[in-house]
Design a protein around this motif. Structure first.
Motif, PDB file in Angstrom:
ATOM      1  N   PHE A 124     -61.731  48.093  45.004  1.00 42.30           N
ATOM      2  CA  PHE A 124     -62.503  49.269  45.399  1.00 42.30           C
ATOM      3  C   PHE A 124     -62.886  49.150  46.875  1.00 42.30           C
ATOM      4  O   PHE A 124     -62.887  48.051  47.441  1.00 42.30           O
ATOM      5  N   ARG A 127     -69.215  49.314  49.481  1.00 44.92           N
ATOM      6  CA  ARG A 127     -70.259  50.261  49.858  1.00 44.92           C
ATOM      7  C   ARG A 127     -71.078  49.620  50.977  1.00 44.92           C
ATOM      8  O   ARG A 127     -71.859  48.683  50.737  1.00 44.92           O
ATOM      9  N   GLN A 140     -68.948  51.761  40.286  1.00 43.15           N
ATOM     10  CA  GLN A 140     -68.095  52.854  40.712  1.00 43.15           C
ATOM     11  C   GLN A 140     -67.143  53.210  39.565  1.00 43.15           C
ATOM     12  O   GLN A 140     -66.697  52.324  38.833  1.00 43.15           O
ATOM     13  N   THR A 141     -66.835  54.487  39.418  1.00 47.51           N
ATOM     14  CA  THR A 141     -65.928  54.876  38.350  1.00 47.51           C
ATOM     15  C   THR A 141     -64.506  54.430  38.671  1.00 47.51           C
ATOM     16  O   THR A 141     -64.154  54.173  39.831  1.00 47.51           O
ATOM     17  N   LYS A 144     -62.234  55.733  41.496  1.00 49.77           N
ATOM     18  CA  LYS A 144     -62.383  55.275  42.880  1.00 49.77           C
ATOM     19  C   LYS A 144     -61.592  54.000  43.166  1.00 49.77           C
ATOM     20  O   LYS A 144     -61.675  53.459  44.267  1.00 49.77           O
ATOM     21  N   GLU A 296     -68.793  55.086  34.639  1.00 47.07           N
ATOM     22  CA  GLU A 296     -69.369  54.247  35.685  1.00 47.07           C
ATOM     23  C   GLU A 296     -70.022  53.037  35.035  1.00 47.07           C
ATOM     24  O   GLU A 296     -70.869  53.187  34.158  1.00 47.07           O
TER      25      GLU A 296
END
Length: 321
Positions: A124, A127, A140-141, A144, A296
């Motif tokens: 991923f 963030r 995160q799902t 992503k 999520e």
């Protein structure tokens, strides 16, 4: 045959992600060598320890986890890693662009019998507003995911990889040491007559699963009017590889063996990356009534029920829930 690098560049995947995938695969090639050595490499048998899941660790579990952990943490683009074998998030480079989650060795019960085992991984975007050791990084799902894949250690070492388009299959060329593209667009048939489930758990299943499997077992004399065959590898990588190769449906449903763990498979390390591969090949992946890629995670080691494979059969199975 095409090598891995030109294939990813052709998909316009950024260079940093490409290099990260290469780092993961370098670790997997080392694991593949250790697996091939078997008893000659002192990798068989169990340790005296348990992992965070409460499962006894095999020697090769520990070796595989440490190999991938060390290699990923040496990559300046890796901000955080999460492993099925680790209690919590392991921080990497403070300004790394990516986070990686992985199951270092899926199918541990097959190690000592020379059965199918593999490594599952997902990547991923990090963030930037969160610290590297913050577990919120991984909430995160599956939609992503930037890349997801597995390496299957079998008679040949194979990589299934998805970077946002079609799911592709690569085979490790042991002569030159690279993964070569052997199927540029894996496609799962929509219909199937093959299912994969652990029948030993049947007495613990809830009613929807019991009814669905009973229907399949009735074969030609049942409502489906056709014979279904069952296959079970006891390693998700092996069962999903078969589905990606020729179709089928794989189920690991909830059951009532342990009220604290109604589901077996981990969302982050197993269900999410496999769902990306399955959907990229035209199949479907559900946690009973919810698409796996839309969930999520609420924790690093969250477990979910899994139903994935040929799209028409998954839709029929999900209707029971």
């Amino acid at each position: 045959m095409k090598r891995l690098i030109p294939t990813l560049k052709g998909d316009k995947v950024e260079l940093e992600l490409l290099m990260l995938v290469r780092t993961i695969l370098a670790g997997c090639k080392e694991i593949a060598f250790r697996v091939s050595q078997g008893a000659l490499g002192d990798v068989l048998g169990s340790t005296l320890d348990e992992n965070i899941q409460g499962e006894q660790q095999k020697k090769l579990d520990v070796i595989a986890n440490q190999l991938l952990k060390s290699m990923l943490l040496s990559d300046e683009n890796v901000r955080s890693i999460a492993s099925e074998e680790e209690d919590s998030v392991v921080p990497g480079a403070a300004d790394g662009r990516f986070i990686v989650a992985f199951d270092p060795l899926d199918g541990s019960s097959n190690i000592d019998i020379n059965g199918q085992i593999g490594t599952i991984f997902t990547v991923f975007a990090a963030r930037p507003e969160l610290a590297a050791d913050d577990p919120e990084q991984f909430k995160q799902t599956g939609r992503k995911q930037l890349a997801a894949g597995y390496v299957l250690y079998g008679p040949s070492t194979m990589l299934m990889l998805n970077t946002g388009g079609a799911t592709r299959c690569f085979t490790l060329d042991r002569t030159h040491g690279g993964f070569l593209l052997t199927n540029e667009a894996v496609s799962i048939p929509k219909q199937t007559a093959e299912f994969s489930i652990n029948m030993a758990n049947s007495r613990f299943w809830f009613e929807p699963t019991t009814k669905y499997i009973a229907e399949l077992l009735q074969g030609e004399v049942g409502p489906r009017n056709k014979r279904f065959n069952m296959r079970w590898n006891a390693a998700m990588v092996g069962d999903i590889h078969r589905v990606l190769s020729r179709g089928g449906i794989f189920l690991y449903p909830k059951d009532n063996r342990d009220a604290d763990k109604p589901a077996k498979l981990r969302l982050l390390y197993e269900a999410m990356p496999m769902a990306m591969l399955i959907e990229g090949a035209g199949g479907s992946a559900y946690a009973e009534s919810s698409a796996i890629l839309d969930i999520e995670p609420d924790s690093l080691h969250q477990r979910v029920p899994v139903i994935m494979g040929s799209a028409d059969e998954v839709a029929h199975a999900v209707s029971f829930y």
